[in-house]
Write a protein that holds these residues in place. Structure first.
Motif, PDB file in Angstrom:
ATOM      1  N   ASN A 184     -30.438 -56.756  58.393  1.00 14.31           N
ATOM      2  CA  ASN A 184     -30.132 -56.782  56.969  1.00 14.31           C
ATOM      3  C   ASN A 184     -29.096 -55.724  56.715  1.00 14.31           C
ATOM      4  OD1 ASN A 184     -32.056 -58.733  56.047  1.00 14.31           O
ATOM      5  ND2 ASN A 184     -33.607 -57.213  56.511  1.00 14.31           N
ATOM      6  N   LEU A 185     -28.166 -56.046  55.938  1.00 14.39           N
ATOM      7  CA  LEU A 185     -27.184 -55.061  55.522  1.00 14.39           C
ATOM      8  C   LEU A 185     -27.499 -54.743  54.079  1.00 14.39           C
ATOM      9  CD1 LEU A 185     -24.571 -53.443  55.736  1.00 14.39           C
ATOM     10  CD2 LEU A 185     -23.347 -55.516  55.161  1.00 14.39           C
ATOM     11  N   SER A 186     -27.809 -53.531  53.837  1.00 16.04           N
ATOM     12  CA  SER A 186     -28.173 -53.164  52.483  1.00 16.04           C
ATOM     13  C   SER A 186     -26.921 -52.731  51.736  1.00 16.04           C
ATOM     14  CB  SER A 186     -29.186 -52.025  52.526  1.00 16.04           C
ATOM     15  OG  SER A 186     -29.596 -51.713  51.236  1.00 16.04           O
ATOM     16  N   LEU A 187     -26.511 -53.562  50.832  1.00 21.55           N
ATOM     17  CA  LEU A 187     -25.304 -53.321  50.064  1.00 21.55           C
ATOM     18  C   LEU A 187     -25.679 -52.884  48.665  1.00 21.55           C
ATOM     19  CD1 LEU A 187     -23.359 -56.593  50.769  1.00 21.55           C
ATOM     20  CD2 LEU A 187     -22.464 -54.317  51.217  1.00 21.55           C
ATOM     21  N   ALA A 188     -25.317 -51.712  48.318  1.00 22.38           N
ATOM     22  CA  ALA A 188     -25.569 -51.318  46.937  1.00 22.38           C
ATOM     23  C   ALA A 188     -24.647 -52.115  46.032  1.00 22.38           C
ATOM     24  CB  ALA A 188     -25.318 -49.836  46.761  1.00 22.38           C
ATOM     25  N   ASP A 189     -25.096 -52.451  44.873  1.00 19.71           N
ATOM     26  CA  ASP A 189     -24.230 -53.109  43.912  1.00 19.71           C
ATOM     27  C   ASP A 189     -24.142 -52.253  42.660  1.00 19.71           C
ATOM     28  OD1 ASP A 189     -22.716 -55.645  43.427  1.00 19.71           O
ATOM     29  OD2 ASP A 189     -23.918 -55.557  41.617  1.00 19.71           O
ATOM     30  N   VAL A 190     -22.994 -52.309  42.021  1.00 23.09           N
ATOM     31  CA  VAL A 190     -22.810 -51.458  40.856  1.00 23.09           C
ATOM     32  C   VAL A 190     -23.500 -52.007  39.634  1.00 23.09           C
ATOM     33  CG1 VAL A 190     -20.620 -50.550  41.620  1.00 23.09           C
ATOM     34  CG2 VAL A 190     -20.674 -52.605  40.208  1.00 23.09           C
ATOM     35  N   HIS A 191     -23.896 -53.244  39.688  1.00 24.45           N
ATOM     36  CA  HIS A 191     -24.444 -53.869  38.499  1.00 24.45           C
ATOM     37  C   HIS A 191     -25.932 -53.584  38.429  1.00 24.45           C
ATOM     38  CE1 HIS A 191     -20.699 -55.874  39.493  1.00 24.45           C
ATOM     39  NE2 HIS A 191     -20.526 -55.935  38.191  1.00 24.45           N
ATOM     40  N   GLY A 192     -26.337 -53.073  37.334  1.00 28.98           N
ATOM     41  CA  GLY A 192     -27.712 -52.629  37.179  1.00 28.98           C
ATOM     42  C   GLY A 192     -28.688 -53.730  37.517  1.00 28.98           C
ATOM     43  N   MET A 193     -29.657 -53.415  38.312  1.00 27.08           N
ATOM     44  CA  MET A 193     -30.758 -54.326  38.583  1.00 27.08           C
ATOM     45  C   MET A 193     -30.293 -55.648  39.178  1.00 27.08           C
ATOM     46  SD  MET A 193     -33.015 -52.293  37.758  1.00 27.08           S
ATOM     47  CE  MET A 193     -34.553 -53.208  37.739  1.00 27.08           C
ATOM     48  N   ILE A 194     -29.274 -55.592  39.994  1.00 28.54           N
ATOM     49  CA  ILE A 194     -28.814 -56.809  40.647  1.00 28.54           C
ATOM     50  C   ILE A 194     -28.755 -56.566  42.146  1.00 28.54           C
ATOM     51  CG2 ILE A 194     -26.758 -58.246  41.013  1.00 28.54           C
ATOM     52  CD1 ILE A 194     -26.302 -58.193  38.060  1.00 28.54           C
ATOM     53  N   SER A 195     -29.169 -57.572  42.885  1.00 29.50           N
ATOM     54  CA  SER A 195     -29.029 -57.524  44.327  1.00 29.50           C
ATOM     55  C   SER A 195     -27.805 -58.351  44.722  1.00 29.50           C
ATOM     56  CB  SER A 195     -30.258 -58.139  44.993  1.00 29.50           C
ATOM     57  OG  SER A 195     -31.429 -57.469  44.583  1.00 29.50           O
ATOM     58  N   VAL A 196     -27.232 -58.042  45.840  1.00 30.51           N
ATOM     59  CA  VAL A 196     -26.153 -58.875  46.370  1.00 30.51           C
ATOM     60  C   VAL A 196     -26.401 -59.106  47.853  1.00 30.51           C
ATOM     61  CG1 VAL A 196     -24.364 -58.262  44.718  1.00 30.51           C
ATOM     62  CG2 VAL A 196     -24.677 -56.856  46.767  1.00 30.51           C
ATOM     63  N   GLY A 197     -25.838 -60.164  48.348  1.00 32.33           N
ATOM     64  CA  GLY A 197     -25.983 -60.453  49.761  1.00 32.33           C
ATOM     65  C   GLY A 197     -25.152 -61.657  50.148  1.00 32.33           C
ATOM     66  N   PHE A 198     -25.348 -62.127  51.345  1.00 28.17           N
ATOM     67  CA  PHE A 198     -24.646 -63.317  51.816  1.00 28.17           C
ATOM     68  C   PHE A 198     -25.681 -64.352  52.218  1.00 28.17           C
ATOM     69  CE2 PHE A 198     -21.692 -59.857  52.520  1.00 28.17           C
ATOM     70  CZ  PHE A 198     -20.503 -60.385  52.056  1.00 28.17           C
ATOM     71  N   GLU A 199     -25.372 -65.596  51.920  1.00 25.10           N
ATOM     72  CA  GLU A 199     -26.301 -66.664  52.283  1.00 25.10           C
ATOM     73  C   GLU A 199     -25.494 -67.900  52.617  1.00 25.10           C
ATOM     74  OE1 GLU A 199     -28.902 -67.943  49.164  1.00 25.10           O
ATOM     75  OE2 GLU A 199     -30.169 -69.068  50.530  1.00 25.10           O
ATOM     76  N   GLN A 200     -25.706 -68.421  53.801  1.00 25.51           N
ATOM     77  CA  GLN A 200     -25.042 -69.673  54.204  1.00 25.51           C
ATOM     78  C   GLN A 200     -23.535 -69.598  53.980  1.00 25.51           C
ATOM     79  OE1 GLN A 200     -26.850 -72.120  55.647  1.00 25.51           O
ATOM     80  NE2 GLN A 200     -28.763 -71.005  55.336  1.00 25.51           N
ATOM     81  N   GLY A 201     -22.990 -68.427  54.239  1.00 23.12           N
ATOM     82  CA  GLY A 201     -21.534 -68.302  54.166  1.00 23.12           C
ATOM     83  C   GLY A 201     -20.982 -67.915  52.816  1.00 23.12           C
ATOM     84  N   TRP A 202     -21.844 -67.679  51.844  1.00 23.44           N
ATOM     85  CA  TRP A 202     -21.360 -67.355  50.502  1.00 23.44           C
ATOM     86  C   TRP A 202     -21.848 -65.992  50.038  1.00 23.44           C
ATOM     87  CZ3 TRP A 202     -17.936 -70.702  48.287  1.00 23.44           C
ATOM     88  CH2 TRP A 202     -17.857 -71.978  48.853  1.00 23.44           C
TER      89      TRP A 202
END
Lengths: 353, 353
Positions: A184-202
Motif C-alpha cells: 500500500n502506498l499511503s498518499l496524504a491528500d490535501v482535501h480534508g477527510m478524503i482518501s486517495v489511491g489507485f484502482e484498476q489503473g485509475w
C-alpha cells in the motif's frame, strides 16, 4: 547539455563503472522503472473502451489523433454508454473544439444554441444521469474489501502511516509509503477527510471509510460539460484537463475517462479569448473531423494501448520513485507526491518507451 | 449555454432577488471575491522585478509578450541578480524557445554547444551559486516570527488544525482553515514533513519548524535550467511550468520568479518531439526577439502589475473559496485545496478583472 532533470542514468552508470570496482548503481528514474516492468504487469485496454478523435492535419501535413480511454465500472457508466452511442451515431463529426482555457480545460462538442448555430439533435435514448452518480457507492463489505485489497493505495491526510498497514509494513523514512502484505502506498491528500489511491489503473478519491469512491481530476482526465445543477450533462460536450489538477471539480462533474494519446493536439491549441476560454470568433474553433470507437475501426487503424497495472510491483516502485527521486539529477527527494503527480503509465501495446 | 462552472453568480443573484424577499445571496466565486477586494489590498510590483520577453508576432499580427516577475528576498537572489544582468546585456535577444514538454515545462535560452551552435558568452561577473541557496535559512527567532506572523498560512500534513492557532481560532467544518489573531489557513501538504503557505505573494514550502523556506513549483513558476549537481545554472536558461505542479523539483532547482502575463504564448507552443520535449529540428524553435527589464522600457511600454496581498483578508476569503466552492455551479465543496490550486491573483495595475 544543460537539462532540467536526469537525462541519462544509463550514461551516468557507465561513467561510474569506469571509475571504481563494483560501484553502487545509480537509482533508477521512474521512467526506467516503468521501462523495466515485465510485460505481464501491463494491461491491454479493450478497444471498446477507446475513442479516437481526429482533427484536421496540421499545415505540414502531420496528422492529429487524440485517443481517449473510457473509465470502467463502477464509475460514470451511464455517461460512458452515452459516449459510445454518440460516437457510433457519428454525432461529433463536424463538431468543434469550443473552448481552450489556459491552465484549466479544453472543451469540445457542438456549440450551444446561444452560440447561434442550429443544434444537431443527439441520438435518442441517451441516459439521463442523476448527480448521485458522480460517485460510486459501496456496501460496507465492498468498502472493507476495497480498503484491505492491495489494489488500492490507501491515503488519508493526517493519518498516513497507520491506518491500513500493520505488522508487516516496512516504513520508508521520510516518505509515507509502506509495504504491506501486498503493498500500500499511503498518499496524504490535501482535501480534508478524503482518501486517495489507485484502482484498476485509475486515480480515485474516496471517503475515509471507503463507502464512496470517485475518479479525480488529474491532468488529461475527461469530464462531461454540464449546465447548472441538477443538470449533469449527457456526454455530448466533453472537456479534458490541461493544467494543474482542478480537484475542486471532483464529485461535481462526471469523469468519464482520460486522454491516453495525443493530448498535445489539444493542450497546444491557442487559448480562447472569451469568458472561460471560449472562442468568441467561431472561425477560431478547430473542427473535429470524426470521433470513432476504436473497436469500429479497421484492424490496420485500430489503436492498441496498455497501462501499467496499478496493482503491480513495478507501479509501486514507480510511485515510490516519483515521490522520492533518487536518480542522479536530484539532490533532495520530495518525500511525497500528490496523486496527480503520479500519472499512470500508458503506452502503445507492446511498445517500450 | 452549457458551461463547466459558475458563469454568472451575478445573474443568479438577480434571478433570486426577483423570486423572494431578502433571499440569501449566492456565495461569491473566488473570482468575485478577488474583484471585490479593495485597492489597498493590492501590491504594485516594482518594475525592477518585471522582465518582458517579446516573441515575434503571430501570423495574424497579434503581439506576443510574456511578463515575468522576479522573486524577492530571501529567495534565489544570486540568480535573480544574474537574470537582471543578462537582460540588461541583451543576452537573450536572438535566443530561442528550446524545449516544450507537455504537462511539464517550456525552456528557453541559447542552445548548448552540443546542439551545434556557437555559444554566445554570458556577461562577465555572473554569480556562481551553491546548491544551499535553493532554500533560505532562517534563524530560530526568524522562524518563530515567521511561524507566528499572519503573513503565513501554516500547514502541515497530519497536523492541520492545532499547530499554530489557539484560543481565538474559528474552525470551519469540513475544511482546514482557521481564523486566528490575524488569520492562518492551514493547508495540508502531501509531502511528508513539509509545511506550505504564502508569503509576500509567493507560494512557499518550509520545514516543519520553519527554519528553511523555499518557493514551490506551481503552474507558471520560473526556474533555472542546470546540468548535473553541483551545477546550479547561471540563469541563462530558464523554464516555466506548464502542467501539473512538479513539486519534486522543489529544493532541487533555483526558483526565480513566475509568469504574470502571457503564459499562453508559451503553454500553447507545439510540443518538441525530442527527448524531454526539446525541438530536434532547430527550425521549430521560436526565436526570442528581446528580453528587457521593465524598468528600462519607455514609460509608454512599461507594464504595471499588482498582486493581491497574501496577507489580506480578501486573499484569505479567496483561498477559502477556492478550497470550498460554494458558488452556484458546485454541489460538493472539495473540503480543501493544494497550494498550487490557489494561484495568487495578479492583474494589470488598477485593473479590475
Amino acid at each position: 547539455m544543460r537539462i532540467l532533470f536526469a537525462a541519462t542514468a544509463a550514461t551516468l552508470a557507465l561513467a561510474t563503472t569506469t571509475l571504481a570496482q563494483e560501484p553502487e548503481a545509480p537509482a533508477p528514474s521512474p521512467g526506467e522503472i516503468v521501462n523495466a516492468a515485465p510485460q505481464d504487469e501491463w494491461v491491454v485496454i479493450d478497444p471498446e473502451d477507446l475513442v479516437v478523435m481526429t482533427l484536421p492535419p496540421l499545415a505540414d501535413g502531420s496528422e492529429r489523433k487524440v485517443v481517449m480511454q473510457l473509465i470502467g465500472e463502477p464509475f460514470s457508466q451511464g455517461w460512458v454508454e452515452n459516449i459510445r452511442t454518440l460516437a457510433r451515431s457519428e454525432y461529433w463529426d463536424g463538431s468543434e473544439i469550443l473552448r481552450v482555457q489556459d491552465n484549466y480545460v479544453v472543451q469540445w462538442g457542438r456549440p450551444d444554441p446561444e452560440m447561434g448555430v442550429e443544434p444537431k439533435p443527439v441520438p435518442e435514448g441517451l441516459n439521463v444521469m442523476p448527480e448521485s452518480e458522480y460517485v460510486a457507492n459501496r456496501t460496507r463489505e465492498q468498502a472493507r474489501a476495497l480498503r484491505d485489497s492491495s489494489a488500492l493505495f490507501h491515503a488519508r491526510a493526517g493519518d498516513r502511516f497507520n491506518e491500513f498497514c500493520e505488522g508487516d509494513g516496512e516504513l520508508k523514512p521520510g516518505w509515507n509509503i509502506r509495504k504491506c502484505s501486498g503493498f500500500n502506498l499511503s498518499l496524504a491528500d490535501v482535501h480534508g477527510m478524503i482518501s486517495v489511491g489507485f484502482e484498476q489503473g485509475w486515480p480515485i478519491g474516496a471517503t475515509i471509510n471507503w463507502d464512496q469512491v470517485w475518479p479525480v481530476h488529474c491532468y488529461g482526465m475527461v469530464g462531461v460539460g454540464r449546465g447548472m445543477s441538477p443538470d449533469t450533462g449527457d456526454g455530448s460536450q466533453l472537456y479534458t484537463v490541461i493544467g494543474h489538477a482542478p480537484r475542486h471539480l471532483d464529485r461535481n462533474i462526471a469523469v468519464v475517462g482520460r486522454i491516453v494519446d495525443g493530448i498535445e493536439h489539444l493542450s497546444s491549441l491557442p487559448r480562447g479569448k472569451g469568458a472561460l476560454g471560449f472562442y468568441e470568433d467561431p472561425a477560431k474553433r478547430v473542427p473535429i473531423v470524426s470521433v470513432r470507437m476504436a473497436a469500429e475501426l479497421p484492424a490496420s487503424e485500430m489503436p492498441r494501448f496498455e497501462y501499467l497495472s496499478t496493482e503491480s510491483d513495478s507501479f509501486a516502485a514507480y510511485a515510490d520513485a516519483r515521490a522520492n527521486r533518487r536518480d542522479p539529477f536530484f539532490i533532495q527527494p520530495a518525500g511525497g507526491a500528490d496523486i496527480c503527480n503520479i500519472p499512470v503509465p500508458v503506452r502503445r501495446a507492446g511498445e517500450r518507451q
